[in-house]
Structure formats: structure tokens, C-alpha cells
Design an enzyme around this catalytic site. Structure first.
Site, mmCIF file in Angstrom:
data_model
loop_
_atom_site.group_PDB
_atom_site.id
_atom_site.type_symbol
_atom_site.label_atom_id
_atom_site.label_comp_id
_atom_site.label_asym_id
_atom_site.label_seq_id
_atom_site.Cartn_x
_atom_site.Cartn_y
_atom_site.Cartn_z
ATOM 1 N N SER A 145 0.845 -1.190 0.000
ATOM 2 C CA SER A 145 0.000 0.000 0.000
ATOM 3 C C SER A 145 0.878 1.236 0.000
ATOM 4 C CB SER A 145 -0.887 -0.010 1.259
ATOM 5 O OG SER A 145 -1.509 1.235 1.468
ATOM 6 N N TYR A 158 -3.689 0.060 9.845
ATOM 7 C CA TYR A 158 -3.573 -0.381 8.449
ATOM 8 C C TYR A 158 -2.191 -0.070 7.894
ATOM 9 C CZ TYR A 158 -4.509 -0.863 3.464
ATOM 10 O OH TYR A 158 -4.457 -1.233 2.137
#
Length: 257
Positions: A145, A158
Site C-alpha cells: 500500500s 492499516y
């Protein structure tokens, strides 16, 4: 160089393939000739993905899997090996997120997210290692990510999990190079998917992300597929421990106007 992107005779397992980027990657591998096993927790979505792959004339299998449970991944592996006898490509795309100030995140919430986003990748890699090694040209593609590189407001768990996924990718690449397994990652930019759409579409957060993206738009799931096909292919035979960022220029950006 002909044949570099032909996956005929190879078997891919895509975990988290029932929606968004994972599903797009599963379809792309099938379009390039691979037999593909798309999996996730929801049976109806697994069945739907299987139908799309069968429509391309590829062999497939409908087997649900939950990366939070080791036994579930073991059952997936055993079913794939029984049905196909091999695994050449493993894609780890299962993940979730939530938005909350870090002072309000409970230890249970933190641990639950890590168990899916990070430990789930570890479980799958461990359990499929032998099959990937035996294939002679094993490929692992982990979905990282932008949060592997930069912080985002109120999604610390996250970002921490995806930073760890990138670190794990590098470590496995070093450890498994001798086994003939190439381990790489893809870091997508901002892609409105089932997981992120409500956070980025029509919101101040989404507008800020667009301002920081030189291409001034969000990505489409199929725009990750080129990187995935490359990393799964023979063209990536000397690529390992790398992360391809597909972000419309986000990480490269300083001032955009």
C-alpha cells in the site's frame, strides 16, 4: 521475447480475489492462460469469480478461505494440490481497514487487523512454500500500500500492517531466492474499491488525495494488472524483493501546481 507472459499450464491462487484489485488480478492471470483459484471468505462471491474464470476457458476451483484461520488456508492448499497438483503463483490480496484515532483503537482491534493483513500473508506464504518451490518458477505477489511508505490520518493500524507486509516481502525474497521463488509486492495508490470507496469518493479526504496525485484521478483495479502479470511472469525471473508502486505519481509528488 515470445512466451514470457504466457501462463499456460501454470496454476495461480489469488487470496482476496472476490472483489476489487484481487479479483482484477485473478482475471488478468486467467486471461494470460493461467488456471486460477480465486478465494475469499464469502462463498457467493467465490462462486461468481469462479464463473468468470471458467468463462475464459480456464480450469478453476470454488474453495472459500479465511486467512485469519490457518486450518482454512491448509484446506485451500490441499484442495488446490488435489485438483491441480501444483501451484506456481500465489497472490496475497486479502485485507481490511478502518478509520479511528489511534488513541481509541483497542488492542483487540489492532490485533484483529494485524491477524488478517499481516499474519494472513505469513500463513499463506508458509503453507504454499513447498508447492511454490516444487513448481520451479514460484512467484509470490503481496499487495502492499501507499501506507507502506507514508502515514495516513487515523488509519495507523492499516499503515503499520502494510509496512510490515513490505518488510516481510523483502525478507522472504532473501530467504527463498535459493528455492527459486521470487517474492515481490505491488503498492496500489488510491483505488475506490469495496473497502475504500466510502472513505475517498466525494469526501474532503478524497479531494486531498486527488490534489496530491499528479494524474488527478483515482486508479481503476485493472490498472494494477500489468504489474501483477509482470511479477508473475518469466520476465521477472531476476526480480525479487521489490515493490512496484502503481499510484498515478502520488509518492513522487511534491508540489503539483
Amino acid at each position: 521475447m515470445p512466451g514470457l507472459f504466457d501462463f499456460s499450464g501454470r496454476v495461480a491462487v489469488v487470496i482476496g480475489a472476490t472483489s476489487g484489485i484481487g479479483r482484477a488480478i485473478a482475471m488478468a492471470l486467467a486471461e494470460h492462460g493461467a488456471d486460477v483459484v480465486p478465494t475469499g471468505r464469502r462463498k457467493e462471491l467465490v462462486e461468481s469469480a469462479r464463473g468468470d474464470i471458467e468463462a475464459l476457458g480456464r480450469r478453476t476451483l470454488a474453495q472459500t478461505a479465511n486467512v485469519a484461520h490457518r486450518g482454512s488456508i491448509e484446506s485451500l492448499r490441499d484442495a488446490v494440490m488435489e485438483h491441480f497438483g501444483r501451484v506456481d503463483i500465489l497472490v496475497n490480496a486479502a485485507a481490511f481497514t478502518f478509520r479511528k484515532p489511534i488513541t481509541e483503537v483497542s488492542e483487540e482491534q489492532w490485533a484483529g487487523l494485524m491477524d488478517t493483513n499481516l499474519n494472513g500473508v505469513l500463513r499463506a506464504c508458509q503453507l504454499f512454500h513447498s508447492a511454490l518451490k516444487a513448481s520451479g518458477h514460484g512467484r509470490v505477489i503481496n499487495i502492499a500500500s501507499l501506507g507502506s511508505y507514508v502515514g495516513f490520518f487515523e488509519v495507523a493500524p492499516y499503515c503499520a500492517s502494510k509496512t510490515a507486509v513490505l518488510s516481510l516481502t523483502r525478507s522472504l525474497a532473501v530467504e527463498w531466492a535459493g528455492d527459486g521463488i521470487m517474492v515481490n509486492a505491488i503498492a496500489p495508490g488510491i483505488f475506490p474499491t469495496e473497502m475504500t470507496r466510502q472513505i475517498v469518493e466525494g469526501t474532503p479526504r478524497g479531494q486531498e488525495l486527488l490534489l496530491r496525485t499528479p494524474m488527478r484521478r483515482f486508479g481503476k483495479p485493472e490498472e494494477v494488472c500489468g504489474a501483477a502479470v509482470l511479477l508473475a511472469s518469466d520476465a521477472a525471473s531476476f526480480m525479487t524483493g521489490q515493490c512496484i508502486v502503481v499510484d498515478g505519481g502520488f509518492l513522487a509528488s511534491g508540489v503539483n501546481s
